[in-house]
Design an enzyme around this catalytic site. Sequence first.
Site, mmCIF file in Angstrom:
data_model
loop_
_atom_site.group_PDB
_atom_site.id
_atom_site.type_symbol
_atom_site.label_atom_id
_atom_site.label_comp_id
_atom_site.label_asym_id
_atom_site.label_seq_id
_atom_site.Cartn_x
_atom_site.Cartn_y
_atom_site.Cartn_z
ATOM 1 N N CYS A 81 -0.283 -5.282 -1.705
ATOM 2 C CA CYS A 81 -1.173 -4.612 -0.754
ATOM 3 C C CYS A 81 -2.624 -5.069 -0.870
ATOM 4 O O CYS A 81 -3.440 -4.738 -0.010
ATOM 5 C CB CYS A 81 -1.083 -3.104 -0.938
ATOM 6 S SG CYS A 81 0.555 -2.432 -0.598
ATOM 7 N N HIS A 345 -1.561 0.140 8.039
ATOM 8 C CA HIS A 345 -1.541 -0.659 6.812
ATOM 9 C C HIS A 345 -0.617 -1.867 6.941
ATOM 10 O O HIS A 345 0.427 -1.940 6.294
ATOM 11 C CB HIS A 345 -1.121 0.234 5.642
ATOM 12 C CG HIS A 345 -1.155 -0.416 4.304
ATOM 13 N ND1 HIS A 345 -1.954 -1.502 4.004
ATOM 14 C CD2 HIS A 345 -0.458 -0.131 3.155
ATOM 15 C CE1 HIS A 345 -1.761 -1.859 2.744
ATOM 16 N NE2 HIS A 345 -0.865 -1.050 2.208
#
Length: 397
Positions: A81, A345
């Site tokens: 991430c 995201h």
Amino acid sequence: MKAYVVGVGMTRFEKPETRDWQYWDMVREAGTAALADAGLSYEAVEQVPVGHCFQASTAGQRAAYELGLSGVPVYNVNNNCATGATALMLARQFVEGGASDCVLALGFEKMTRGALGGGTGGGDFAGSPVARHYGVMAARHGFARTPPTAQIFGNAAREHMEKYGTTEAQLAAVGAKNHRHSANNPYAQFQDVHSVDEVLASRTVHAPLTKLQCSPTSDGAAAAVVVSERFVERHALGGRAVEIVAQAMTTDTEESFASGSCVDAVGQPMSRAAARQVHDRAGLGIEDVDVVELHDCFSVNELLTYEALGMCAPGESGKLVESGATTYGGRWVVNPSGGLISKGHPLGATGIAQVAELVWQLRGEAEARQVPGARVGLAHNIGLGGAAVVTLLRRPA
């Protein structure tokens, strides 16, 4: 040599399969916007780091080719991430080290619907790159039949609640704040406002985390043009330039695993170390920061990051968000974009999109979500496995 961001761009972050497009279409849109923002053509670019997690090895080249076929080096970056911030960090290093005067950092992701897996095979995580992290969780909490990333962060929330008295309402206040902020962001995946009660009443993903406290899977791309000080002067870009004052990346240490706590395993020690390095290098503290874009993949991670960044003492983060200190009219505005929870995201794009938001804020171009008088911004991007990147940006006087 100083490094500056002179152009940023991004697509709207969207639910996977909303739009009939390929990842290179996303990059063309975001990259073209960033170059136009800087007033530059692709021919000015000397190197291109490209972040993505779920596409094939040279997908970065396929995406960058939509912007031009100039033969410059393209690097494929994957750091979970924290991928987007890692691509940006490479761009800054190329510039600060004198290797290049103009670098284009790209990040994108085309994801599938449903919860993000942890590579654990439903509990058999021996071959996963995050095996040690999930091992910490399993030893203390067991392994449930819920999405593994939500599970490890949910268990971190439980530990924080047990140790400090943090409440479910305080966790939900993060989700309510970020959904409220995203209502003014045309790039956000969600633009609906939700109260704390509505956040609490949404479907439980892994207690105490509910759906409106969890970042969604998303499609999207972001881009940033990073240049040297001499490039700024040569091309008269001073009015567009935002300085990268300091940046640091840290990875896991023994502290991540020794305590047996999910709070440490999900990265609070990494974030704390990266923030300390940045503030030491910049000579600026968190008290000098006006606006923050941080990695709220789950509501609890926003609270953990408050503490890691020094915004409050350990255990005080629930009270901090509840007090209004992290929204408009408070001490800082945290995640004016809506954050990961509401903006979305797409893993490879997230870290660059955070910086795009801060550049708009520091230039005074964020329109309805503008933080008044913002001069210093901080971005925090983290990935399990692990990497934490903290970036401090400043608008030149």
